[in-house]
Scaffold this motif. Structure first.
Motif, PDB file in Angstrom:
ATOM      1  N   PHE A   1      56.289 -18.385  78.074  1.00  0.00           N
ATOM      2  CA  PHE A   1      55.857 -19.201  76.939  1.00  0.00           C
ATOM      3  C   PHE A   1      56.922 -20.221  76.558  1.00  0.00           C
ATOM      4  CE2 PHE A   1      52.781 -15.825  76.350  1.00  0.00           C
ATOM      5  CZ  PHE A   1      51.684 -16.480  75.816  1.00  0.00           C
ATOM      6  N   MET A   2      58.152 -19.765  76.489  1.00  0.00           N
ATOM      7  CA  MET A   2      59.237 -20.634  76.033  1.00  0.00           C
ATOM      8  C   MET A   2      59.473 -21.803  76.978  1.00  0.00           C
ATOM      9  SD  MET A   2      60.053 -19.326  73.198  1.00  0.00           S
ATOM     10  CE  MET A   2      61.480 -20.365  72.885  1.00  0.00           C
ATOM     11  N   GLU A   3      59.173 -21.624  78.265  1.00  0.00           N
ATOM     12  CA  GLU A   3      59.434 -22.659  79.246  1.00  0.00           C
ATOM     13  C   GLU A   3      58.243 -23.583  79.479  1.00  0.00           C
ATOM     14  OE1 GLU A   3      62.402 -23.189  80.446  1.00  0.00           O
ATOM     15  OE2 GLU A   3      63.098 -21.483  79.247  1.00  0.00           O
ATOM     16  N   HIS A   4      57.097 -23.240  78.924  1.00  0.00           N
ATOM     17  CA  HIS A   4      55.902 -24.030  79.186  1.00  0.00           C
ATOM     18  C   HIS A   4      55.962 -25.365  78.432  1.00  0.00           C
ATOM     19  CE1 HIS A   4      51.668 -25.183  79.536  1.00  0.00           C
ATOM     20  NE2 HIS A   4      51.600 -24.326  80.529  1.00  0.00           N
ATOM     21  N   PRO A   5      55.729 -26.496  79.110  1.00  0.00           N
ATOM     22  CA  PRO A   5      55.841 -27.822  78.467  1.00  0.00           C
ATOM     23  C   PRO A   5      54.972 -27.970  77.223  1.00  0.00           C
ATOM     24  CG  PRO A   5      55.640 -28.057  80.840  1.00  0.00           C
ATOM     25  CD  PRO A   5      55.399 -26.609  80.536  1.00  0.00           C
ATOM     26  N   ASN A   6      53.735 -27.458  77.259  1.00  0.00           N
ATOM     27  CA  ASN A   6      52.854 -27.578  76.097  1.00  0.00           C
ATOM     28  C   ASN A   6      53.406 -26.828  74.895  1.00  0.00           C
ATOM     29  OD1 ASN A   6      51.120 -29.108  77.594  1.00  0.00           O
ATOM     30  ND2 ASN A   6      49.499 -27.577  77.745  1.00  0.00           N
ATOM     31  N   VAL A   7      54.019 -25.679  75.150  1.00  0.00           N
ATOM     32  CA  VAL A   7      54.584 -24.891  74.063  1.00  0.00           C
ATOM     33  C   VAL A   7      55.804 -25.601  73.481  1.00  0.00           C
ATOM     34  CG1 VAL A   7      55.624 -22.691  73.430  1.00  0.00           C
ATOM     35  CG2 VAL A   7      53.716 -22.748  75.048  1.00  0.00           C
ATOM     36  N   LYS A   8      56.638 -26.145  74.352  1.00  0.00           N
ATOM     37  CA  LYS A   8      57.809 -26.876  73.867  1.00  0.00           C
ATOM     38  C   LYS A   8      57.407 -28.045  72.987  1.00  0.00           C
ATOM     39  CE  LYS A   8      61.052 -25.861  77.644  1.00  0.00           C
ATOM     40  NZ  LYS A   8      61.864 -26.435  78.739  1.00  0.00           N
TER      41      LYS A   8
ATOM     42  N   PHE B   1      44.543 -24.332  81.758  1.00  0.00           N
ATOM     43  CA  PHE B   1      44.357 -24.982  80.461  1.00  0.00           C
ATOM     44  C   PHE B   1      45.457 -25.989  80.130  1.00  0.00           C
ATOM     45  CE2 PHE B   1      43.213 -20.362  80.039  1.00  0.00           C
ATOM     46  CZ  PHE B   1      41.893 -20.543  80.432  1.00  0.00           C
ATOM     47  N   ASP B   2      46.183 -26.423  81.146  1.00  0.00           N
ATOM     48  CA  ASP B   2      47.292 -27.350  80.903  1.00  0.00           C
ATOM     49  C   ASP B   2      46.830 -28.667  80.295  1.00  0.00           C
ATOM     50  OD1 ASP B   2      49.183 -25.579  81.722  1.00  0.00           O
ATOM     51  OD2 ASP B   2      49.556 -26.497  83.676  1.00  0.00           O
ATOM     52  N   ASN B   3      45.573 -29.036  80.538  1.00  0.00           N
ATOM     53  CA  ASN B   3      45.049 -30.288  79.984  1.00  0.00           C
ATOM     54  C   ASN B   3      44.389 -30.095  78.628  1.00  0.00           C
ATOM     55  OD1 ASN B   3      45.839 -31.803  82.277  1.00  0.00           O
ATOM     56  ND2 ASN B   3      43.964 -31.245  83.363  1.00  0.00           N
TER      57      ASN B   3
ATOM     58  N   LEU C   1      56.148 -26.653  69.630  1.00  0.00           N
ATOM     59  CA  LEU C   1      57.244 -26.164  68.794  1.00  0.00           C
ATOM     60  C   LEU C   1      57.987 -27.323  68.133  1.00  0.00           C
ATOM     61  CD1 LEU C   1      58.715 -23.330  71.045  1.00  0.00           C
ATOM     62  CD2 LEU C   1      57.600 -23.030  68.828  1.00  0.00           C
ATOM     63  N   GLU C   2      58.057 -28.442  68.855  1.00  0.00           N
ATOM     64  CA  GLU C   2      58.737 -29.620  68.320  1.00  0.00           C
ATOM     65  C   GLU C   2      58.032 -30.141  67.058  1.00  0.00           C
ATOM     66  OE1 GLU C   2      61.760 -32.515  68.257  1.00  0.00           O
ATOM     67  OE2 GLU C   2      61.542 -30.651  69.410  1.00  0.00           O
ATOM     68  N   MET C   3      56.723 -29.941  66.993  1.00  0.00           N
ATOM     69  CA  MET C   3      55.964 -30.383  65.826  1.00  0.00           C
ATOM     70  C   MET C   3      56.391 -29.646  64.562  1.00  0.00           C
ATOM     71  SD  MET C   3      52.146 -30.462  67.531  1.00  0.00           S
ATOM     72  CE  MET C   3      51.392 -30.481  65.907  1.00  0.00           C
ATOM     73  N   TYR C   4      56.865 -28.414  64.741  1.00  0.00           N
ATOM     74  CA  TYR C   4      57.217 -27.575  63.591  1.00  0.00           C
ATOM     75  C   TYR C   4      58.732 -27.378  63.462  1.00  0.00           C
ATOM     76  CZ  TYR C   4      52.261 -26.227  63.857  1.00  0.00           C
ATOM     77  OH  TYR C   4      50.896 -26.232  63.889  1.00  0.00           O
ATOM     78  N   LYS C   5      59.511 -28.274  64.046  1.00  0.00           N
ATOM     79  CA  LYS C   5      60.953 -28.035  64.111  1.00  0.00           C
ATOM     80  C   LYS C   5      61.600 -27.893  62.733  1.00  0.00           C
ATOM     81  CE  LYS C   5      62.087 -32.979  64.704  1.00  0.00           C
ATOM     82  NZ  LYS C   5      62.761 -33.947  65.589  1.00  0.00           N
TER      83      LYS C   5
ATOM     84  N   ASN D   1      50.785 -21.421  63.529  1.00  0.00           N
ATOM     85  CA  ASN D   1      49.750 -21.642  64.541  1.00  0.00           C
ATOM     86  C   ASN D   1      49.232 -20.296  64.998  1.00  0.00           C
ATOM     87  OD1 ASN D   1      49.049 -24.211  66.584  1.00  0.00           O
ATOM     88  ND2 ASN D   1      48.597 -22.209  67.407  1.00  0.00           N
ATOM     89  N   ASP D   2      47.916 -20.167  65.101  1.00  0.00           N
ATOM     90  CA  ASP D   2      47.328 -18.889  65.498  1.00  0.00           C
ATOM     91  C   ASP D   2      47.537 -18.642  66.995  1.00  0.00           C
ATOM     92  OD1 ASP D   2      46.054 -16.520  65.198  1.00  0.00           O
ATOM     93  OD2 ASP D   2      44.178 -17.353  64.423  1.00  0.00           O
ATOM     94  N   TYR D   3      47.058 -17.503  67.479  1.00  0.00           N
ATOM     95  CA  TYR D   3      47.291 -17.090  68.859  1.00  0.00           C
ATOM     96  C   TYR D   3      46.713 -18.072  69.876  1.00  0.00           C
ATOM     97  CZ  TYR D   3      49.008 -12.498  67.460  1.00  0.00           C
ATOM     98  OH  TYR D   3      49.765 -11.478  66.934  1.00  0.00           O
ATOM     99  N   PHE D   4      47.481 -18.282  70.934  1.00  0.00           N
ATOM    100  CA  PHE D   4      47.035 -19.122  72.040  1.00  0.00           C
ATOM    101  C   PHE D   4      47.509 -18.496  73.344  1.00  0.00           C
ATOM    102  CE2 PHE D   4      51.152 -20.683  70.642  1.00  0.00           C
ATOM    103  CZ  PHE D   4      51.868 -20.822  71.825  1.00  0.00           C
ATOM    104  N   ILE D   5      46.915 -18.950  74.421  1.00  0.00           N
ATOM    105  CA  ILE D   5      47.251 -18.483  75.758  1.00  0.00           C
ATOM    106  C   ILE D   5      47.704 -19.681  76.578  1.00  0.00           C
ATOM    107  CG2 ILE D   5      44.855 -18.759  76.522  1.00  0.00           C
ATOM    108  CD1 ILE D   5      45.200 -16.449  78.389  1.00  0.00           C
TER     109      ILE D   5
END
Length: 250
Positions: A209-216, A175-177, A219-223, A166-170
């Motif tokens: 980043f690691m604690e953000h719900p969207n990131v978690k 942007f939570d939605n 990451l689950e998509m690519y486990k 996945n490319d760079y994201f912020i």
């Protein structure tokens, strides 16, 4: 509009249209019946809603321009350069229903009318706005308190290096939605336009980043790929600073 109605009429066939005319009380009634059959009334409703929305957007655009001009000190008020105001007004006709982009055109025009700020406005900014999405505009707004943001990409470590998943994201509460995929597209576009750049650097709040719900969730998509985050820094370029100061309402 005429082509839509004509195509719809053709699809009914001559026999069906003939029956409609024969059962009608007169040519006028028959035409009304056929137009109803092909959904003309729905097309009219759509056109009417579009007209009302556009009139509202035009009014908001005028109000934004007026407020911007009023806020300029009288001694600094100047005629805007035609190379900016002409293309800006012409281009804004096609983006006027997008509030974020409408406000960018308004801000660019009023900035060019201010002697104390006019030198930072540039004709190329018109073309930049035309290539932005509302999300792109909102990401630029997020730089109101800082010229740097942490960004991350999701990678998979391989024996000969790493593979980008996945490319760079912020990540930001603004942007939570938004999906991370959409944010990556905006980051790539802003980078392409020369408004931002990705830099290597130490990021103090990398753990965010690691604690953000969207990131978690992402990451689950690519486990199955054993994903890890590669965190870098996103900086606004000098060209981007000029654009933000000229076009972004903060």
């Amino acid at each position: 509009m005429g082509e839509i109605i004509s195509d719809a009429l053709m699809s009914f066939g001559a026999g069906f249209a003939g029956a409609a005319f024969s059962n009608a009380q007169g040519p006028g009634q028959a035409l009304d019946d056929i137009m109803t059959m092909v959904g003309f009334e729905k097309l009219h409703e759509v056109a009417e809603r579009k007209r009302v929305k556009r009139e509202y957007s035009v009014q908001k655009y005028k109000e934004s321009l007026a407020q911007g001009i009023i806020s300029i000190d009288e001694g600094n008020l100047q005629d805007p350069p035609l190379s900016i105001v002409g293309p800006a007004l012409e281009a804004s006709k096609y983006y006027i229903e997008e509030q974020e982009l409408r406000e960018m055109f308004s801000k660019l025009i009023t900035t060019s009318m201010d002697k104390s700020k006019g030198m930072i406005a540039h004709p190329s900014f018109v073309e930049i706005i035309k290539q932005l999405s509302p999300l792109d505009a909102n990401i630029l707004k997020s730089f109101k308190n800082t010229m740097t943001h942490p960004v991350a990409k999701i990678i998979s470590i391989r024996p000969n290096g790493y593979f980008e998943l996945n490319d760079y994201f912020i990540v930001d509460e603004l942007f939570d939605n938004q999906s991370i995929i959409d944010v990556t597209k905006s980051i790539a576009n802003l980078d392409r336009l020369g408004l931002i750049k990705i830099s290597e650097g130490i990021i103090e709040n990398e753990e965010y980043f690691m604690e953000h719900p969207n990131v978690k969730t992402h990451l689950e998509m690519y486990k199955q790929e054993s994903p890890v985050l590669k965190v870098n820094r996103l900086d606004v370029t000098s060209y981007g600073v000029g654009f933000i100061n000229s076009c972004v309402r903060i």
